[in-house]
Design a protein around this motif. Structure first.
Motif, short mmCIF file in Angstrom:
data_model
loop_
_atom_site.label_atom_id
_atom_site.label_comp_id
_atom_site.label_asym_id
_atom_site.label_seq_id
_atom_site.Cartn_x
_atom_site.Cartn_y
_atom_site.Cartn_z
N TYR C 29 1.07 -15.63 -40.38
CA TYR C 29 -0.10 -16.59 -40.14
C TYR C 29 -0.44 -15.52 -41.17
O TYR C 29 -1.62 -14.86 -40.76
CB TYR C 29 -1.08 -17.41 -39.22
CG TYR C 29 -0.05 -18.35 -38.60
CD1 TYR C 29 0.12 -19.60 -39.47
CD2 TYR C 29 -0.36 -18.16 -37.14
CE1 TYR C 29 1.21 -20.19 -38.58
CE2 TYR C 29 0.39 -19.10 -36.74
CZ TYR C 29 1.01 -20.35 -36.89
OH TYR C 29 1.47 -21.21 -36.45
N SER C 54 -1.87 -18.89 -23.07
CA SER C 54 -1.89 -20.03 -23.99
C SER C 54 -2.15 -18.34 -25.01
O SER C 54 -2.79 -17.51 -24.98
CB SER C 54 -3.40 -20.39 -23.73
OG SER C 54 -3.84 -21.12 -24.82
N GLY C 55 -1.39 -19.18 -26.32
CA GLY C 55 -2.08 -18.14 -27.39
C GLY C 55 -0.63 -17.19 -27.80
O GLY C 55 -1.20 -16.51 -28.85
N CYS C 56 0.63 -16.90 -26.94
CA CYS C 56 0.87 -16.07 -26.96
C CYS C 56 1.89 -16.37 -28.31
O CYS C 56 3.08 -15.74 -28.74
CB CYS C 56 1.83 -16.10 -25.94
SG CYS C 56 2.92 -17.36 -24.98
N GLY C 57 2.17 -17.45 -28.61
CA GLY C 57 2.91 -18.49 -29.66
C GLY C 57 3.63 -18.59 -29.42
O GLY C 57 4.94 -18.97 -30.34
N LYS C 58 3.82 -19.81 -28.41
CA LYS C 58 5.22 -20.59 -28.16
C LYS C 58 4.77 -21.45 -29.03
O LYS C 58 6.67 -21.56 -29.52
CB LYS C 58 3.70 -21.32 -26.97
CG LYS C 58 4.27 -20.30 -26.22
CD LYS C 58 4.02 -21.34 -24.26
CE LYS C 58 3.23 -21.71 -24.01
NZ LYS C 58 1.75 -21.20 -24.34
N SER C 59 4.34 -22.40 -29.58
CA SER C 59 4.35 -23.80 -30.00
C SER C 59 4.45 -22.76 -31.08
O SER C 59 5.66 -23.58 -32.04
CB SER C 59 2.80 -24.24 -30.54
OG SER C 59 2.08 -24.73 -29.48
N THR C 60 4.20 -22.31 -32.47
CA THR C 60 3.95 -21.25 -33.08
C THR C 60 6.34 -21.38 -33.44
O THR C 60 6.76 -21.59 -34.14
CB THR C 60 3.83 -19.90 -34.39
OG1 THR C 60 1.68 -20.14 -33.55
CG2 THR C 60 4.23 -19.04 -35.28
N GLU C 188 4.68 -28.86 -25.04
CA GLU C 188 3.95 -29.28 -23.46
C GLU C 188 3.70 -31.23 -23.95
O GLU C 188 2.46 -31.69 -23.44
CB GLU C 188 2.20 -29.28 -24.31
CG GLU C 188 2.58 -27.78 -23.81
CD GLU C 188 0.97 -26.98 -24.62
OE1 GLU C 188 0.14 -27.31 -23.45
OE2 GLU C 188 0.50 -25.41 -24.48
N HIS C 219 3.20 -25.25 -19.92
CA HIS C 219 2.62 -24.24 -19.74
C HIS C 219 2.78 -24.44 -17.96
O HIS C 219 2.37 -23.26 -17.32
CB HIS C 219 0.90 -25.06 -19.61
CG HIS C 219 -0.12 -24.02 -20.51
ND1 HIS C 219 -0.76 -24.74 -21.30
CD2 HIS C 219 0.22 -23.05 -20.76
CE1 HIS C 219 -1.69 -24.05 -22.12
NE2 HIS C 219 -1.04 -23.11 -22.15
N ARG C 240 -2.11 -9.20 -30.03
CA ARG C 240 -2.05 -10.43 -30.35
C ARG C 240 -0.77 -10.86 -30.87
O ARG C 240 -0.93 -12.55 -30.88
CB ARG C 240 -3.10 -11.10 -31.44
CG ARG C 240 -4.65 -11.01 -29.86
CD ARG C 240 -5.69 -11.88 -30.70
NE ARG C 240 -5.40 -12.82 -30.79
CZ ARG C 240 -5.59 -13.95 -32.27
NH1 ARG C 240 -6.38 -13.11 -32.87
NH2 ARG C 240 -6.06 -14.70 -31.95
#
Ligand SMILES: Nc1ncnc2c1ncn2[C@@H]1O[C@H](COP(=O)(O)OP(=O)(O)OP(=O)(O)O)[C@@H](O)[C@H]1O
Ligand SMILES: [Mg+2]
Lengths: 313, 286, 271
Positions: C29, C54-60, C188, C219, C240
């Motif tokens: 990004y 959370s925030g590890c990039g799954k959605s990404t 999710e 999750h 990150r």
């Protein structure tokens, strides 16, 4: 983020699977039109600038800019004609000053009352009514000023005529009130409640919170509101044309009859020979007017942006 | 904060709030007073033939029919020119515009267009539409001028209405293989419609009340008939009010008030209409 | 990626079972690297779960498969992502056609502001179907597949907002099914739902996996363990950026993880 890579094989496979890029020319055409339409805003603005410059600047080869701006005599049809717009400029200042002096305190008071004090029911009733005021055509305001306000002012100040800068300024103040109220109120409502809570926690009364927290915190929004109101007053035409008095002499006080710049254009353009000196001079006044409102609006916009960012997140 | 005694603090609060209240009441009262006064004074001369007859004797007698029709044409012309362009530009700004200098320039241009005095639009219309494009002093030139003036408003309201549509809808639609334009056309635009209509109605209301620009580009004091083509001159309500109020001696008071009443009624009814559209849409969304 | 290797991959025997293959995928990004060097095969007609804190990039990561990241200004992908051997980030790929084949269901149910019927018919209509009868068939079939038909068959003309959250989410699944994709991505999908609705969606996924390739981000460890065939565990590195720590059959990953970090995560020691 399409990447610049392709292999013959992928292309073939893609074709086979129907994944091959389509052009969708119809949609491209619509999107092209959409883009062009958005450029129109720039085109119109530049068109206005170009036209004002082209028609207005030539006057300065006849009357030098300083004589034009500071000259006090506007005799477009005498021989030789003189074009000094100082009286118009000063008239605009008078009228705007009166309008601002009335509208800003009243408008901010309204905004403070509506956003901080009023019960929702009162707010929901008063706001639409005040917003209605913004919809009044300026010629109607001029008409009201002509028939109701100027006789009043004439008798109050014992004048020869009630058609004067003061009357015009008061009517203009009504016209810039709605924008001042709306923008100031938005600014005050945007202040996070914790600000107020903190003051209440120190034992402040509601009024002290309004005065020492809400109004100061909304100050940049309020000044933007003021600028927008001023911009509105400077550019208003019909009201001042009808009730400012229309005198060409330099106005020495707000109670004198006067001719603000907008009125000068409106009343002169019909008689001016196209392309003639007077015509050029009127466009030059238009140019000055444009620059003044441009400056006011740019400042207001910058201030508003800053205010918006202040309480974000 | 200086701490005074409780009593005097209460007192100053009372006084201060009273002042704020008076200011608010004053503004509301003045607004209502103007409306009521115009309604009362104008109602006397207002009747069917006033609305349907042409003026006679330089506006001293007769009606205002041609001015009503002219204003109607102006509103229509402004709408037809400014709405499509406003919606298209609004779509560009909300859906397509990348964050670059050009977008910033466009937005800046819109902000400034909104602040340009109406008389300057009049000069622009005179120079460009009347003289350069040779439309002459005409309905067409006036509509184009008013449309330019309305552009900032129709663009802004369209853009805001589109931006208010939740992003999830766009994603949901794109995620099932709708193209961007299909998404806009079939999902986003219908959602933004009330906001866009509100802006369009307000723009029309403004066009109806505007006099400075049309005074320069083609409104006539008296024309015998209705305009037959876009290239004809025309009468308009605000300009008619201006002339009967200031240019023609001996117009009966009633008549002037009645003209003001009709103008105000036209303009405010469109304002109210816009408010209704907005409120109804808000209620539906909840 | 050279032409030769693409061709040789195509001939590899296990290809028939690999629907999506990612190789050395990184995503940025702007200057921020959100994913680093992820290589993962997603099998056809199976459920692959992507888990991680959370925030590890799954959605990404999920949004790479249908190029939803294209919508984010400044997002940039490196590496190879192939759908049935075709590089989906290739210049000649049509994103719209890709998304017809790779549909997506979002975390928050996002029914469109229209009737139940029109929600499901939205995709088919955009892709050229206008025959009311055919549309009705497609809508019914999709709603049945999404196990929603019996609950909504009497309210097809009602607003989709009148449905419950779980129903709305199944409606969104039906909306995706209606365009007959090959792959369904779910980010999710149950996080806004109660346990009963969640179980319904999980049952539904099971059934759909007979004919669709499903990739789900979750999750919920139990959900991954219950509902997926393959699990992939993503984790943030100290800078990150998300990396793939471990991937394998779900039963194996949850019972005998190879990596210490996976074990820590699934036993709830962090995250
Ligand atoms: N549009 C964006 N621009 C910049 N950074 C982003 C953007 N979207 C996500 N990120 C960052 O990328 C990283 C991964 O985000 P992502 O949403 O993929 O996480 P996630 O694993 O899905 O988290 P969660 O389980 O909370 O949904 C995060 O550090 C996030 O801050
Ligand atoms: Mg996520």
């Amino acid at each position: 983020m399409p990447r610049q890579r392709s292999s013959a094989t992928t292309a073939e496979c893609a074709l086979e699977k129907g994944l091959r890029r389509r052009w969708r020319l119809g949609e491209r055409a619509i999107e092209g039109g959409i883009f062009l339409a958005s450029l129109l805003a720039i085109v119109v603005l530049l068109g206005i600038v170009a036209l004002l410059l082209r028609q207005g600047l030539p006057i300065f080869s006849y009357t030098p800019p300083w004589a034009f701006l500071f000259g006090t005599r506007w005799y477009p049809v005498s021989e030789p004609p003189t074009f000094g717009i100082a009286p118009f400029f000063v008239a605009t200042l008078w009228v705007t000053a009166v309008a601002t002096a009335v509208a800003v305190p009243v408008g901010v008071a309204c905004a403070a009352y509506l956003s901080e004090v009023a019960r929702p029911a009162i707010r929901e009733t008063a706001k639409p009514i005040i917003e209605l005021l913004a919809g009044f055509p300026s010629v109607v305001m001029g008409f009201i000023g002509l028939l109701l306000l100027s006789p009043l002012i004439q008798s109050m100040f014992n004048l020869n005529t009630g058609l004067c800068g003061l009357a015009a300024g008061i009517m203009l103040s009504l016209m810039s009130l709605p924008i001042i109220v709306t923008v100031s109120e938005d600014a005050m409502r945007a202040i996070p409640d914790d600000f107020r809570q903190a003051a209440y926690a120190l034992g402040a009364t509601k009024w002290e919170v309004v005065r020492h927290v809400s109004i100061p915190a909304a100050l940049s929004g309020i000044s933007a509101a003021m600028m927008l109101g001023i911009g509105r007053a400077i550019g208003e035409t019909m009201t001042v044309l009808m009730i400012a008095g229309g005198a060409l002499a330099m106005p020495v006080s707000p109670t004198a009859p006067m001719m603000p710049m907008t009125a000068a254009i409106a009343s002169g353009i019909g008689n001016a020979v196209r392309g003639g000196l007077q015509y050029q001079a009127l466009f030059a006044i238009g140019l000055l007017l444009f620059l003044m409102t441009l400056a006011v609006n740019l400042v207001a916009d910058a201030v508003l942006e800053r205010q918006k960012r202040k309480f974000q997140r | 904060m200086r701490m005074k005694s409780g009593l005097s603090r209460q007192l100053s609060q009372r006084t201060a709030f009273a002042v704020l209240l008076v200011a608010t009441i004053a503004v509301v009262m003045v607004t209502l007073f103007i409306i009521v006064r115009i309604a009362v004074s104008g109602a006397g001369a207002l009747n069917w033939s006033f609305l349907t007859q042409p003026p006679t004797d330089a506006g001293r007698a007769g009606g205002i029919f041609p001015a009503l029709v002219g204003t109607f044409y102006l509103m229509l012309g402004t709408l037809m020119l400014a709405l499509p362009i406003g919606v298209l530009a609004g779509i560009y700004l909300s859906e397509y515009a990348p964050r670059n200098w050009l977008t910033r320039v466009i937005n800046l241009a819109i902000i400034n267009l909104a602040g340009v005095p109406s008389i300057v639009y009049g000069l622009f219309g005179l120079g460009v539409f009347v003289l350069m494009m040779k439309f002459g002093m005409s309905l067409l030139a006036a509509s184009l001028t008013l449309a330019c003036q309305a552009l900032a408003m129709t663009i802004t309201t369209s853009r805001e209405a589109l931006l208010a549509v939740p992003r999830e809808y766009r994603e949901g639609s794109l995620a099932i293989g709708a193209t961007k334009w299909q998404t806009i056309r079939h999902l986003i635009l219908p959602q933004a419609r009330p906001g866009i209509i509100t802006g369009a109605v307000l723009a029309m209301s403004r066009a109806a009340g505007e006099s400075a620009p049309i005074l320069i580009v083609g409104a006539a004091f008296i024309v015998p008939g209705l305009p037959q083509s876009p290239f004809d001159r025309f009468m308009a309500l605000p300009y008619h009010l201006y002339t009967v109020a200031t240019q023609v001696p001996g117009v009966p008071g009633d008549t002037k008030w009645a003209v003001a009443l009709v103008l105000l009624a036209v303009v405010l009814s469109f304002n109210v209409l816009a408010t209704i559209v907005r409120l109804r849409a808000r209620r539906q969304r909840v | 990626m050279t032409a030769a290797s693409t061709v040789s991959r195509d001939r590899m025997p296990e290809h028939s079972t690999t629907k999506i293959r990612t190789e050395g995928v990184s995503l940025y990004y702007g200057a921020f690297q959100a994913l680093r060097n992820i290589t993962l095969d997603i099998p056809e007609r199976a459920i692959t779960a992507i888990i991680g804190p959370s925030g590890c990039g799954k959605s990404t990561f999920l949004r790479i498969f249908n190029r939803m990241n294209d919508l984010i200004p400044g997002a940039r992908v490196e590496g190879t992502i192939q759908l049935e051997g075709i590089d989906i980030y290739d210049r000649c790929i049509d994103v719209v056609e890709l998304r017809k084949r790779v549909g997506m269901v979002f975390q928050k149910p996002n029914p469109f502001p229209m009737s139940v019927f029109e929600n499901v018919a939205f995709g088919p209509r955009r892709h050229g179907g206008n025959n009311r009868g055919e549309l009705a068939d497609i809508v019914e079939k999709s709603l049945r597949q999404a196990a929603l038909w019996d609950e909504v068959k009497d309210k097809l003309d009602k607003s989709a907002f009148d449905l419950s959250g779980g129903q709305q989410q199944r409606l969104c699944i039906a909306r995706v099914l209606a365009v007959e994709p090959q792959v369904i991505l779910m980010d999710e999908p149950c996080s806004a739902l109660d346990p009963v609705a969640t179980l319904k969606i999980e049952d539904l996924m099971r059934q759909l996996s007979n004919s669709y390739t499903i990739v789900i981000v979750t999750h919920n460890m139990q959900q991954a363990a219950r509902a997926s065939d393959i699990s992939a565990f993503l984790l943030m590195e100290p800078d990150r950026a998300g990396v793939l720590v471990e991937c394998g059959p779900t039963s194996q990953l949850f019972t005998s993880p190879k990596d210490k970090r996976t074990e820590d995560y699934i036993t709830g020691r962090f995250g």
